[in-house]
Design an enzyme around this catalytic site. Sequence first.
Site, PDB file in Angstrom:
ATOM      1  N   ARG A 115      43.598  46.465  36.816  1.00  0.00           N
ATOM      2  CA  ARG A 115      44.607  47.109  37.651  1.00  0.00           C
ATOM      3  C   ARG A 115      44.470  48.636  37.674  1.00  0.00           C
ATOM      4  NH1 ARG A 115      49.737  44.173  35.028  1.00  0.00           N
ATOM      5  NH2 ARG A 115      48.475  44.672  33.184  1.00  0.00           N
ATOM      6  N   ASP A 140      41.586  44.069  32.084  1.00  0.00           N
ATOM      7  CA  ASP A 140      42.673  44.470  32.971  1.00  0.00           C
ATOM      8  C   ASP A 140      42.083  45.338  34.071  1.00  0.00           C
ATOM      9  OD1 ASP A 140      44.968  45.400  34.232  1.00  0.00           O
ATOM     10  OD2 ASP A 140      46.079  45.678  32.372  1.00  0.00           O
TER      11      ASP A 140
END
Length: 222
Positions: free
Chosen positions: A153, A151
Amino acid sequence: MALLLNSLSPMSKITRRKATSKNGRHPVRRVAHAELPTRYGRFTIYGFEGNGPEEEAVALVRGNLNGKTAPLVRVHSQCLTGDVLASLRCDCRAQLELSLKKVGQASSGVLLYLPQEGRGIGLMNKLRAYELQDGGMDTVEANQELGFAADARDYDFSAQILKQLGAKKIRLLSNNPEKVRQLEQAGIRVIERVPCQPRVSKTSRAYLQTKKTKMGHILDGV
């Protein structure tokens, strides 16, 4: 540049409001705002820009965000295949629709929509990851095979937008403890994590099981 949000280009005739985080990394400019009636209710839609190429976002807002009741907030990452094309490989569209419904029913709330396609790897890389998944990898293994984190982000830009909107204390619609951690680290007080779990389809079950076992998402019945 993100496929769906690249229309938020500079507009010289619009007065922009600027808020800078304490570390100076993420100045936030409000580009425009307008009324947005939807089938989930009436919202005010705001466009925001930062300095980075992926620092664009839209926020759908309703109610008083700094009142006595903490607003209900969804920070949603763009998913062209799910949100627009109704892919069943993920639960993104179902989460988006559930979030719009819940925010629309709340006395105050925000749906913040961010160009973080493929958990931050971009649309073309997400399609490459899909190809690897068709060969037997799960969503985490595919991202890592392409050289990305599971991930990628970052939610600091999201936090600065929420602060500019006045939403410094929120109830967060999310199954992701990492999202809670990052927002709190950036100065947003998350007083409640509200599950965002629509009905699980047979097609997306394996994807959700990977998110639960490998990424720590809190999902019931998966």
